[in-house]
Design an enzyme around this catalytic site. Sequence first.
Site, PDB file in Angstrom:
ATOM      1  CE1 TYR A   6      75.855 -21.198  72.374  1.00 50.84           C
ATOM      2  CE2 TYR A   6      73.677 -21.180  71.354  1.00 50.84           C
ATOM      3  CZ  TYR A   6      75.048 -21.369  71.258  1.00 50.84           C
ATOM      4  OH  TYR A   6      75.607 -21.720  70.053  1.00 50.84           O
ATOM      5  NE  ARG A  50      70.449 -17.279  69.851  1.00 45.48           N
ATOM      6  CZ  ARG A  50      70.758 -18.362  69.143  1.00 45.48           C
ATOM      7  NH1 ARG A  50      71.899 -18.989  69.339  1.00 45.48           N
ATOM      8  NH2 ARG A  50      69.900 -18.809  68.256  1.00 45.48           N
ATOM      9  CD  GLN A  84      68.735 -23.756  58.318  1.00 45.10           C
ATOM     10  OE1 GLN A  84      69.958 -23.551  58.193  1.00 45.10           O
ATOM     11  NE2 GLN A  84      67.839 -23.167  57.553  1.00 45.10           N
ATOM     12  CG  ASN A  85      64.576 -21.138  63.450  1.00 37.30           C
ATOM     13  OD1 ASN A  85      65.590 -20.759  62.846  1.00 37.30           O
ATOM     14  ND2 ASN A  85      63.357 -20.864  63.051  1.00 37.30           N
ATOM     15  CB  VAL A  86      68.283 -23.424  68.854  1.00 38.02           C
ATOM     16  CG1 VAL A  86      69.309 -24.118  67.952  1.00 38.02           C
ATOM     17  CG2 VAL A  86      68.615 -21.949  69.011  1.00 38.02           C
ATOM     18  CG  HIS A 116      71.359 -26.078  63.083  1.00 42.80           C
ATOM     19  ND1 HIS A 116      71.202 -24.976  62.256  1.00 42.80           N
ATOM     20  CD2 HIS A 116      71.888 -27.046  62.290  1.00 42.80           C
ATOM     21  CE1 HIS A 116      71.636 -25.264  61.046  1.00 42.80           C
ATOM     22  NE2 HIS A 116      72.041 -26.516  61.032  1.00 42.80           N
ATOM     23  N   GLY A 160      62.289 -18.383  55.526  1.00 37.55           N
ATOM     24  CA  GLY A 160      63.145 -17.584  56.410  1.00 37.55           C
ATOM     25  C   GLY A 160      64.531 -18.128  56.651  1.00 37.55           C
ATOM     26  CB  THR A 161      66.690 -20.603  55.816  1.00 37.39           C
ATOM     27  OG1 THR A 161      68.079 -20.954  55.806  1.00 37.39           O
ATOM     28  CG2 THR A 161      65.962 -21.314  54.695  1.00 37.39           C
ATOM     29  CG  ASN A 216      67.358 -10.102  50.832  1.00 37.93           C
ATOM     30  OD1 ASN A 216      67.425 -10.062  49.607  1.00 37.93           O
ATOM     31  ND2 ASN A 216      68.417  -9.961  51.615  1.00 37.93           N
TER      32      ASN A 216
HETATM   33  N1  APR Z   1      59.992 -13.560  57.374  1.00 35.31           N
HETATM   34  C1  APR Z   1      60.672 -14.480  56.644  1.00 35.31           C
HETATM   35  N2  APR Z   1      62.011 -14.431  56.435  1.00 35.31           N
HETATM   36  C2  APR Z   1      62.681 -13.399  56.989  1.00 35.31           C
HETATM   37  C3  APR Z   1      62.050 -12.401  57.760  1.00 35.31           C
HETATM   38  C4  APR Z   1      60.643 -12.515  57.948  1.00 35.31           C
HETATM   39  N3  APR Z   1      59.956 -11.605  58.668  1.00 35.31           N
HETATM   40  N4  APR Z   1      63.013 -11.502  58.164  1.00 35.31           N
HETATM   41  C5  APR Z   1      64.186 -11.941  57.660  1.00 35.31           C
HETATM   42  N5  APR Z   1      63.990 -13.066  56.947  1.00 35.31           N
HETATM   43  C6  APR Z   1      64.973 -13.866  56.211  1.00 35.31           C
HETATM   44  C7  APR Z   1      66.225 -13.135  55.775  1.00 35.31           C
HETATM   45  O1  APR Z   1      66.006 -12.454  54.541  1.00 35.31           O
HETATM   46  C8  APR Z   1      67.212 -14.283  55.635  1.00 35.31           C
HETATM   47  O2  APR Z   1      67.189 -14.828  54.321  1.00 35.31           O
HETATM   48  O3  APR Z   1      65.417 -14.883  57.073  1.00 35.31           O
HETATM   49  C9  APR Z   1      66.695 -15.332  56.625  1.00 35.31           C
HETATM   50  C10 APR Z   1      67.576 -15.481  57.843  1.00 35.31           C
HETATM   51  O4  APR Z   1      68.824 -15.974  57.415  1.00 35.31           O
HETATM   52  P1  APR Z   1      69.952 -16.250  58.522  1.00 35.31           P
HETATM   53  O5  APR Z   1      70.005 -15.087  59.455  1.00 35.31           O
HETATM   54  O6  APR Z   1      71.187 -16.664  57.772  1.00 35.31           O
HETATM   55  O7  APR Z   1      69.379 -17.473  59.356  1.00 35.31           O
HETATM   56  P2  APR Z   1      69.419 -19.007  58.975  1.00 35.31           P
HETATM   57  O8  APR Z   1      69.374 -19.195  57.488  1.00 35.31           O
HETATM   58  O9  APR Z   1      68.366 -19.681  59.771  1.00 35.31           O
HETATM   59  O10 APR Z   1      70.860 -19.459  59.537  1.00 35.31           O
HETATM   60  C11 APR Z   1      71.154 -20.829  59.424  1.00 35.31           C
HETATM   61  O11 APR Z   1      73.198 -20.454  60.641  1.00 35.31           O
HETATM   62  O12 APR Z   1      74.040 -19.308  62.420  1.00 35.31           O
HETATM   63  C12 APR Z   1      73.712 -20.568  61.965  1.00 35.31           C
HETATM   64  O13 APR Z   1      73.001 -22.477  63.116  1.00 35.31           O
HETATM   65  C13 APR Z   1      72.650 -21.152  62.832  1.00 35.31           C
HETATM   66  O14 APR Z   1      70.571 -22.204  62.226  1.00 35.31           O
HETATM   67  C14 APR Z   1      71.418 -21.114  61.939  1.00 35.31           C
HETATM   68  C15 APR Z   1      72.028 -21.233  60.561  1.00 35.31           C
END
Ligand code: APR
Length: 232
Positions: free
Chosen positions: A56, A59, A89-91, A107, A173-174, A200
């Site tokens: 952490y 980060r 979900q972002n910190v 989170h 972006g999740t 994606n």
């Molecule tokens: N713009 C939008 N989306 C994007 C970009 C971008 N420039 N670049 C990547 N992404 C997308 C990816 O395609 C992916 O679908 O963002 C998403 C990120 O997914 P994860 O890395 O799984 O992140 P997230 O979904 O926020 O994770 C959820 O998991 O690790 C735990 O607690 C943590 O809050 C986190 C949770």
Amino acid sequence: MAEKPRVVFITGAGMSAESGLQTFRGAGGLWENHRIEEVASPEAWEMNRELVLRFYNERRRALANAVPNDGHRVITELQDEFDVRVITQNVDDLHERAGNVNVLHLHGELTKARSSADETLVVDIGYRDLCLGECASDGAPLRPHIVWFGESVPMMRLAADLVSTAHALVVVGTSLQVYPAASLLWEAPSHAIRFLIDPNPPEAPGFYVLSKGASEGLKEVAHLLRQQFFFR
Ligand code: APR
């Protein structure tokens, strides 16, 4: 004055990618060859406190050097015409630093720490390192104010209630791989219009999908929202 239409955003790590912050599964879900699920856990905190603190602290240092991107700013600009709520979900604190108000951190928050004995004893630590041996005012070790894997998500009820009152839901972006956060999508009322922005995109039935980055996608969605609700 008629009520402003409520637009609820659900954001994930991809929202901060254009600010240079790593997504979780983009790096294959690894950090220093550890699975993130293993480091962000109560077990790791018991077994290898220094590793967790280092994860952490790194980060937090990266966050100190990051700035909000256009995507965060588009959300701020929508606050004039819409009742905007952000569930993230972002910190990181990039939503807040861009001027987004009403931000709900499912989170936890990187810039805060709390007593490992009393989760209501929360202190602001900004972007500084949290060092081994630091204690809260109750004498218990200070821990990151983060919801770890396996821990409950106290804000879920509040978040679900918010989504259930949305006129529009915008998911950005999740990967929708982490529950219960991902289940929020299904709390939206049937009349709510639904957008999902991701280069994606994960499966999201009933959502209008924009396969692009957060900044570009949010500019397009902002235009569509103004057209939909204000016919302009
Ligand atoms: N713009 C939008 N989306 C994007 C970009 C971008 N420039 N670049 C990547 N992404 C997308 C990816 O395609 C992916 O679908 O963002 C998403 C990120 O997914 P994860 O890395 O799984 O992140 P997230 O979904 O926020 O994770 C959820 O998991 O690790 C735990 O607690 C943590 O809050 C986190 C949770």
